[in-house]
Design a protein around this motif. Structure first.
Motif, PDB file in Angstrom:
ATOM      1  N   ALA A 164      37.711   7.268  17.405  1.00  0.00           N
ATOM      2  CA  ALA A 164      38.420   7.075  16.136  1.00  0.00           C
ATOM      3  C   ALA A 164      38.933   8.411  15.602  1.00  0.00           C
ATOM      4  O   ALA A 164      40.068   8.507  15.123  1.00  0.00           O
ATOM      5  CB  ALA A 164      37.494   6.407  15.121  1.00  0.00           C
ATOM      6  N   ALA A 165      38.097   9.445  15.687  1.00  0.00           N
ATOM      7  CA  ALA A 165      38.501  10.760  15.186  1.00  0.00           C
ATOM      8  C   ALA A 165      39.697  11.311  15.952  1.00  0.00           C
ATOM      9  O   ALA A 165      40.567  11.975  15.379  1.00  0.00           O
ATOM     10  CB  ALA A 165      37.323  11.729  15.273  1.00  0.00           C
ATOM     11  N   ARG A 167      41.923   9.430  17.407  1.00  0.00           N
ATOM     12  CA  ARG A 167      42.963   8.400  17.323  1.00  0.00           C
ATOM     13  C   ARG A 167      43.200   7.712  18.663  1.00  0.00           C
ATOM     14  O   ARG A 167      44.310   7.301  18.984  1.00  0.00           O
ATOM     15  CB  ARG A 167      44.270   9.001  16.783  1.00  0.00           C
ATOM     16  N   VAL A 171      41.539   2.892  15.359  1.00  0.00           N
ATOM     17  CA  VAL A 171      40.781   2.582  14.146  1.00  0.00           C
ATOM     18  C   VAL A 171      40.637   3.859  13.331  1.00  0.00           C
ATOM     19  O   VAL A 171      40.216   4.894  13.863  1.00  0.00           O
ATOM     20  CB  VAL A 171      39.379   2.034  14.502  1.00  0.00           C
ATOM     21  N   PRO A 172      40.987   3.840  12.038  1.00  0.00           N
ATOM     22  CA  PRO A 172      40.787   5.031  11.208  1.00  0.00           C
ATOM     23  C   PRO A 172      39.325   5.464  11.200  1.00  0.00           C
ATOM     24  O   PRO A 172      38.421   4.618  11.221  1.00  0.00           O
ATOM     25  CB  PRO A 172      41.243   4.569   9.821  1.00  0.00           C
ATOM     26  N   LEU A 173      39.101   6.760  11.170  1.00  0.00           N
ATOM     27  CA  LEU A 173      37.735   7.270  11.250  1.00  0.00           C
ATOM     28  C   LEU A 173      36.859   6.730  10.132  1.00  0.00           C
ATOM     29  O   LEU A 173      35.688   6.402  10.356  1.00  0.00           O
ATOM     30  CB  LEU A 173      37.745   8.804  11.223  1.00  0.00           C
ATOM     31  N   ILE A 174      37.391   6.615   8.921  1.00  0.00           N
ATOM     32  CA  ILE A 174      36.580   6.138   7.801  1.00  0.00           C
ATOM     33  C   ILE A 174      36.147   4.691   8.034  1.00  0.00           C
ATOM     34  O   ILE A 174      35.024   4.295   7.724  1.00  0.00           O
ATOM     35  CB  ILE A 174      37.341   6.284   6.460  1.00  0.00           C
ATOM     36  N   ASP A 175      37.042   3.880   8.620  1.00  0.00           N
ATOM     37  CA  ASP A 175      36.683   2.496   8.939  1.00  0.00           C
ATOM     38  C   ASP A 175      35.635   2.442  10.042  1.00  0.00           C
ATOM     39  O   ASP A 175      34.733   1.593  10.024  1.00  0.00           O
ATOM     40  CB  ASP A 175      37.917   1.704   9.367  1.00  0.00           C
ATOM     41  N   GLY A 219      35.861  -0.960  13.551  1.00  0.00           N
ATOM     42  CA  GLY A 219      35.938  -0.831  12.102  1.00  0.00           C
ATOM     43  C   GLY A 219      35.123  -1.901  11.389  1.00  0.00           C
ATOM     44  O   GLY A 219      34.786  -2.939  11.973  1.00  0.00           O
TER      45      GLY A 219
END
Length: 280
Positions: A164-165, A167, A171-175, A219
């Protein structure tokens, strides 16, 4: 992209056959390696000598027939083809070789081919291929032994956050972060509630870690669809096994294979498709 999407996917499928062959080793040996480590630790704690045994890891000793001990030669270990050439039997004692070996190889090939066909011969395609391989191994290990090894669940969790980090997973990292937190805590709370009401443990901690890993890859939004699918299919299979007297000793069904199945379904069809499949 190396040449074309179709050729890339075909090459990935060939790689998947090789990885699937290795997964068969992981599925068979990793639980035994863990059991041997536990036995050695117990012996040390009790002040007993640790018995000397033959080295056992994912590379040693060479693969052997479990019936006669025949060492598998390289030409007997070619994915799928060797099983077909041997007609599913050991070349030495003619004992049957489980159909699961070529099926695992074919399933891994199909998943690798799909991942590269969908995401291309890219870091994303490689990441999702690794995700699929880990889930396949975890599902079969849990089905066989009711174990979900930390050696697989924790790297899968961290890989999801890293993907995620970078990309790679989309999926966005925060999700992904809240997916991991939500996945772990949701099953942990169910476990604690069940234990409080019944005095029994309804699932293992490996299930929490596996669901956290799925949350990291998809996520937090995908958690509800995946847990619903795993629960519904798990209940159906459990009832079918009970009616057919197929439940193992203790009358339980491991939950990990159904979580892994939900994860693979989400990878192929998307989390939203899971809700449609179960009529929600």
């Amino acid at each position: 992209m190396l040449v074309s999407p179709g050729i890339d996917a075909g090459l990935a499928a060939l790689l998947g056959l090789l990885v699937g062959s290795f997964l068969n080793v992981v599925i068979h040996r990793l639980p035994r390696i863990m059991e041997r480590q536990w036995a050695a630790e117990c012996a040390e704690l009790n002040g007993q000598p640790v018995s000397a045994t033959e080295p056992l890891d994912l590379m040693r000793p060479r693969s052997r027939c479990p019936h006669c001990g025949h060492a598998i030669r390289w030409w007997e270990n070619i994915p799928v083809l060797s099983w077909l050439a041997l007609r599913g039997k050991c070349s030495a004692c003619r004992a049957p070789i489980s159909l699961r070996y070529p099926l695992v190889e074919l399933a891994t090939a199909a998943l690798f081919g799909y991942a590269v066909w969908r995401w291309g011969a890219t870091a994303s395609g490689l990441a999702w291929s690794g995700f699929a391989a880990a889930l396949l191994a975890l599902a079969l290990i849990d089905w066989d032994t009711t174990l979900l090894p930390d050696d697989l669940t924790l790297p899968l969790l961290w890989a999801g956050l890293i993907a995620a980090a970078l990309r790679w997973s989309g999926v966005p990292l925060i999700d992904a972060l809240w997916g991991a937190v939500g996945g772990y805590l949701s099953l942990w709370l169910v476990y604690q509630g069940f234990k409080l009401l019944t005095g029994k443990e309804g699932m293992g901690f490996g299930d929490f870690k596996l669901f956290a890993a799925l949350g990291a890859w998809f996520g937090w939004q995908a958690l509800v669809p995946m847990i619903l699918m795993a629960s519904v299919i798990g209940a159906v299979v459990g009832i079918a096994l009970k009616l057919s007297s197929g439940l193992r000793e203790g009358g339980y069904v491991p939950f990990g294979p159904f979580l892994a199945g939900a994860g693979l379904t989400a990878m192929v069809f998307g989390p939203a498709a899971i809700l449609q499949a179960i009529g929600l």
